[in-house]
Enzyme design. Structure first.
Site, PDB file in Angstrom:
ATOM      1  N   VAL A 248       0.852  -1.189   0.000  1.00  5.25           N
ATOM      2  CA  VAL A 248       0.000   0.000   0.000  1.00  5.25           C
ATOM      3  C   VAL A 248       0.888   1.241   0.000  1.00  5.25           C
ATOM      4  CG1 VAL A 248      -2.035  -1.065   1.044  1.00  5.25           C
ATOM      5  CG2 VAL A 248      -0.221  -0.177   2.525  1.00  5.25           C
ATOM      6  N   ALA A 249       2.115   1.080  -0.483  1.00  3.77           N
ATOM      7  CA  ALA A 249       3.083   2.178  -0.522  1.00  3.77           C
ATOM      8  C   ALA A 249       3.040   2.813  -1.907  1.00  3.77           C
ATOM      9  CB  ALA A 249       4.480   1.661  -0.181  1.00  3.77           C
ATOM     10  N   ARG A 250       4.002   2.503  -2.738  1.00  6.45           N
ATOM     11  CA  ARG A 250       4.050   2.931  -4.130  1.00  6.45           C
ATOM     12  C   ARG A 250       4.558   1.759  -4.957  1.00  6.45           C
ATOM     13  NH1 ARG A 250       1.245   6.479  -2.769  1.00  6.45           N
ATOM     14  NH2 ARG A 250       1.425   8.745  -3.159  1.00  6.45           N
ATOM     15  N   ASP A 274      -2.158  -2.708  -4.010  1.00  3.15           N
ATOM     16  CA  ASP A 274      -2.971  -1.528  -4.319  1.00  3.15           C
ATOM     17  C   ASP A 274      -2.247  -0.601  -5.290  1.00  3.15           C
ATOM     18  OD1 ASP A 274      -5.297   0.251  -3.817  1.00  3.15           O
ATOM     19  OD2 ASP A 274      -3.781   1.580  -2.920  1.00  3.15           O
ATOM     20  N   GLU A 279       0.501   2.513 -13.768  1.00  3.74           N
ATOM     21  CA  GLU A 279      -0.918   2.629 -13.435  1.00  3.74           C
ATOM     22  C   GLU A 279      -1.621   3.499 -14.475  1.00  3.74           C
ATOM     23  OE1 GLU A 279      -1.298   4.052  -9.424  1.00  3.74           O
ATOM     24  OE2 GLU A 279      -0.106   2.422  -8.587  1.00  3.74           O
ATOM     25  N   HIS A 298      -5.369   1.348  -6.743  1.00  4.19           N
ATOM     26  CA  HIS A 298      -4.786   2.498  -6.030  1.00  4.19           C
ATOM     27  C   HIS A 298      -5.884   3.321  -5.361  1.00  4.19           C
ATOM     28  CE1 HIS A 298      -1.078   5.366  -5.954  1.00  4.19           C
ATOM     29  NE2 HIS A 298      -1.759   5.385  -4.818  1.00  4.19           N
TER      30      HIS A 298
END
Length: 336
Positions: A248-250, A274, A279, A298
């Site tokens: 859930v970071a990058r 996520d 993206e 995301h």
């Protein structure tokens, strides 16, 4: 008497903020960003404050900007007197932020505004993977009565170990939630200073040393020079066989081809993701179809109250900015 500063905002943000800002006198004048209308150069020349609100980013992805956000960025570049930008996100890793910092523009974030929501999403992924929910759903789609018993029964959650990388507001909340499930949490951050609900905290330099103890690798760190590509084939190999990864970071914190290989080989037991290197995640990505993988677009931090919380952080910093006080969550300018 000096005139109030001019703020570049979206129409939605202006309407929401106007009712909450002091009315006598109004401490801001507005420059409204609309993708279908250009602002007069003389108005842009007066802008000193800007707020990148949630409505501007909701339709965008890391590699695909919605017209509203693209237009807003163009106007930021045209604001020669811009002095401060507040963003609705916790991170500030878009290329334009580096441009503005290099110009001397101060940037603040809404770090913490969605910490609870991101943590809840991470916990949802953790529970879904640890209790076999993915298998439940697959069996339901096949109309198959397939109880997870005997050798298929999931492991007990209590007593497992999670390595949580990044101990900002999100990482600390994840640690607190996991601690309630009696999961041992090892935190990873820049320093080894103790953090509540972490049995142990180590610096990034010692990440590889703690990975062999991990049943779960949970990423909640910002994207920086230090964390880009932090997790690759070596780190995934060091994890316990069958361990799970939550990101859930990058996306670029993980080397995606190495992650795909670890999932395909069975070295990893599954993942909740996520965020991704690219993206929106391309339709042809193998991640969509790999067993034991949960994907969200995301959106782990979104909830009905996020608009309000990001506005509150902007207004708090607006008050500080106008008083000449220290700003909260200010992004450090990159070193030369």
């Amino acid at each position: 008497m000096n005139e109030p500063p001019v703020a570049l905002v979206s129409e939605v943000a202006r309407d929401l903020l106007a009712s909450r800002i002091g009315k006598d006198p109004t401490p801001l004048r507005w420059a409204i960003s609309r993708p279908d209308a250009a602002l007069a150069p003389e108005l842009l020349a007066q802008v000193s404050v800007a707020f990148m609100s949630l409505d501007l980013v909701s339709g965008s992805a890391t590699d695909k900007l919605a017209p509203e956000l693209s237009h807003f960025f163009e106007q930021l570049r045209a604001c020669a007197k811009l002095r401060w930008l507040h963003v609705c996100s916790a991170g500030a890793d878009r290329p334009i932020f580096k441009e503005l910092l290099a110009r001397g523009v101060r940037i603040t974030t809404s770090s913490g505004a969605n910490a609870a929501e991101v943590s809840h999403s991470a916990l949802a992924g953790f529970l879904a993977l640890s209790r076999g929910v993915v298998r439940w759903v697959d069996a339901q789609r096949r109309h198959e009565w397939s109880p997870l018993k005997g050798t298929l029964a999931p492991r007990d959650i209590e007593g497992q170990t999670a390595v949580v990388v990044g101990l900002g507001p999100i990482g600390r909340e994840i640690a607190r939630l996991l601690d309630a499930f009696r999961v041992e949490v090892i935190g990873v951050r820049r320093t080894s200073e103790p953090v509540a609900c972490c049995a142990e905290v180590v610096p990034y330099a010692r990440l590889d040393a703690v990975l062999p103890r991990a049943d779960w690798l949970i990423l909640a760190c910002p994207l920086t020079r230090e964390t880009q590509g932090l997790i690759g084939a070596r780190q995934l190999e060091l994890l316990r066989k069958g361990a799970h990864l939550i990101n859930v970071a990058r996306g670029p914190v993980v080397r995606e081809p190495d992650l795909i290989e670890a999932l395909r080989s069975g070295r990893l037991g599954g993942a909740y993701l996520d965020v991704f290197e690219k993206e929106p995640l391309p339709a042809e990505s193998p991640l969509w179809d790999l067993p034991g993988v949960l994907i969200s677009a995301h959106c782990a931090g979104y909830s009905g109250g996020l608009h309000l919380r990001t506005q509150e952080r902007f207004l708090e910093n607006l008050h500080r900015w106008m008083q000449g006080a220290e700003l909260q969550n200010e992004v450090a300018a990159p070193s030369p």
